[in-house]
Design a protein around this motif. Structure first.
Motif, short mmCIF file in Angstrom:
data_model
loop_
_atom_site.label_atom_id
_atom_site.label_comp_id
_atom_site.label_asym_id
_atom_site.label_seq_id
_atom_site.Cartn_x
_atom_site.Cartn_y
_atom_site.Cartn_z
N SER A 207 1.71 -11.10 -6.12
CA SER A 207 0.65 -10.18 -6.51
C SER A 207 0.48 -10.16 -8.02
N TRP A 208 -0.44 -9.29 -8.42
CA TRP A 208 -0.72 -9.02 -9.83
C TRP A 208 -1.20 -10.28 -10.56
N GLU B 15 -2.32 -0.56 -4.52
CA GLU B 15 -2.16 0.28 -5.72
C GLU B 15 -3.53 0.87 -6.06
N ASN C 143 -5.09 -6.58 0.47
CA ASN C 143 -3.76 -6.14 0.03
C ASN C 143 -3.21 -5.03 0.91
N ARG D 288 -12.72 -4.33 -6.26
CA ARG D 288 -11.61 -3.86 -5.43
C ARG D 288 -12.11 -2.65 -4.64
N GLU E 153 9.77 -11.73 -7.29
CA GLU E 153 8.65 -12.63 -7.03
C GLU E 153 7.69 -12.04 -5.99
N ASP E 154 8.22 -11.20 -5.10
CA ASP E 154 7.39 -10.65 -4.03
C ASP E 154 6.90 -9.25 -4.36
N TRP E 155 7.04 -8.84 -5.60
CA TRP E 155 6.58 -7.49 -5.95
C TRP E 155 5.07 -7.46 -6.08
N GLY E 156 4.53 -6.30 -5.76
CA GLY E 156 3.09 -6.12 -5.94
C GLY E 156 2.51 -5.34 -4.79
N GLU E 157 1.23 -5.59 -4.55
CA GLU E 157 0.57 -4.78 -3.53
C GLU E 157 0.21 -5.62 -2.33
N THR F 79 0.15 -2.84 0.59
CA THR F 79 0.54 -1.56 -0.03
C THR F 79 -0.30 -1.39 -1.30
N ARG G 113 -13.61 -4.82 -11.46
CA ARG G 113 -12.52 -5.14 -12.37
C ARG G 113 -12.99 -6.33 -13.21
#
Lengths: 286, 55
Positions: free
Chosen positions: A136-137, A260, A256, A182, B51-55, A258, A196
């Protein structure tokens, strides 16, 4: 009043907002740290205090996914469901499901070795976007502008050689304004949406990378495409990323799990955590 | 309380909750609030971004 539990591994602003809203709505609310919770095949639901519904909010995708599997084993209602988390956490599965359900989505090519990925690149031509199938990110999302860049990236993949490095996810570079949308879908509606805009001329538009949230009108066309995308992955509480293709209009490139929302909460008209809590509670106690 | 890493003064907001991350202004180390009893907090080293962090 139904009891709400929020499973976390790191408390971000989103988890605090959800907790505060659940309490404000009158629910018995508890935060549960996944990192210090043990579950076994011998456990029963009554061994824990998972309440009437759980919102799984781990920042670590794999931790959250596997915790969700445990919750479903215990027959605890959880959002999102395991199947949905699994579909959304893996970009390849998401792309396949979007296409299968006729949701407009960028053309995406899958290869399973660097040699095959090079063949795809030669056939389709540059630019293509390479993305890690999990992550992600915007991390590891790279615009392959030319063959030399691609060769370098593929070589690095061979050197690092993690299990997922052997899955090459290559996507067409959409011709679009320097922004994406988003949208947050909760159940059968879009509750908020924002533009965004990428910073400093870059092509990534992640809020985590500094993109500024700007309100986006939820038109019927946007709502329709988001609802189709939500249904394609199994529904729930989702962050849907949409680009505006010059010719095709809206195309969904990611969904996505979870989601944010601290950026979007600043500009949204509706109260996002309230919508999430109410949806989870109403769905669980039906 | 003091930073477990460099002993600098670590200010933890009154409304901070278990699971939140606090950073030391001096050495930059990140700590997770493991437990909280009134004003007394127990800290542990925060996990590194995965590495698997995020949404």
């Amino acid at each position: 009043m139904p009891k709400v539990r929020i499973v976390f591994d790191r408390v971000r602003l989103e988890e605090k907002m959800l907790e505060e809203k659940a309490i404000e709505l009158g629910h018995d609310t508890k935060m549960i740290d996944a990192k210090i919770t043990n579950v076994s095949t011998e456990n029963k639901k009554s061994d824990f205090d998972f309440g009437d519904v759980v919102l799984e909010r781990c920042v670590s995708y794999f931790r959250g996914l596997h915790f969700t599997a445990c919750l479903e084993f215990l027959d605890v209602p959880v959002f999102n469901r395991f199947e949905v988390a699994n579909n959304c956490g893996n970009k390849m599965l998401t792309s396949l499901l979007l296409k299968k359900h006729n949701v407009p989505t960028p053309k995406t090519y899958f290869s399973f070795s660097s040699e095959s990925a090079t063949e795809t690149l030669d056939k389709q031509g540059c630019p293509l976007v390479i993305k890690p199938i999990i992550g992600s990110w915007g991390r590891g999302v790279i615009l392959l502008k030319d063959r030399e860049t691609a060769d370098a990236i593929f070589e690095v993949r061979e050197l690092t050689d993690g299990p997922l490095d052997r899955i090459f996810y290559l996507q067409e570079a959409i011709k679009r304004p320097p922004r994406d949308i988003r949208a947050i879908a909760v159940g059968d509606q879009v509750v908020a949406a924002m533009y965004r805009t990428s910073t400093a001329g870059g092509f990534k538009t992640n809020i985590a990378l500094g993109a500024e949230p700007v309100p986006c009108e939820i038109t019927k066309e946007l709502e329709d495409v988001c609802m189709k995308a939500s249904k394609a992955v199994g529904g729930g509480i989702l962050g849907i990323d949409v680009m505006e293709d010059e010719k095709r209009g809206f195309v969904v490139h990611e969904v996505n799990n979870t989601v944010e929302f601290k950026g979007l909460a600043k500009v949204a008209k509706r109260n996002i955590p309230k919508e999430m809590i109410e949806y989870a509670v109403n769905s669980a106690v039906k | 309380m003091n930073c477990p890493e460099c002993d600098a003064n670590l200010k933890i907001p009154d409304d901070a909750s278990v699971g939140e991350i606090v950073s030391c202004p001096d050495c930059g180390a990140d700590f997770e609030i493991a437990s909280k009893n009134g004003n007394v907090c127990e800290l542990k080293h925060a996990e590194k971004v995965g590495e698997d962090w995020g949404e």
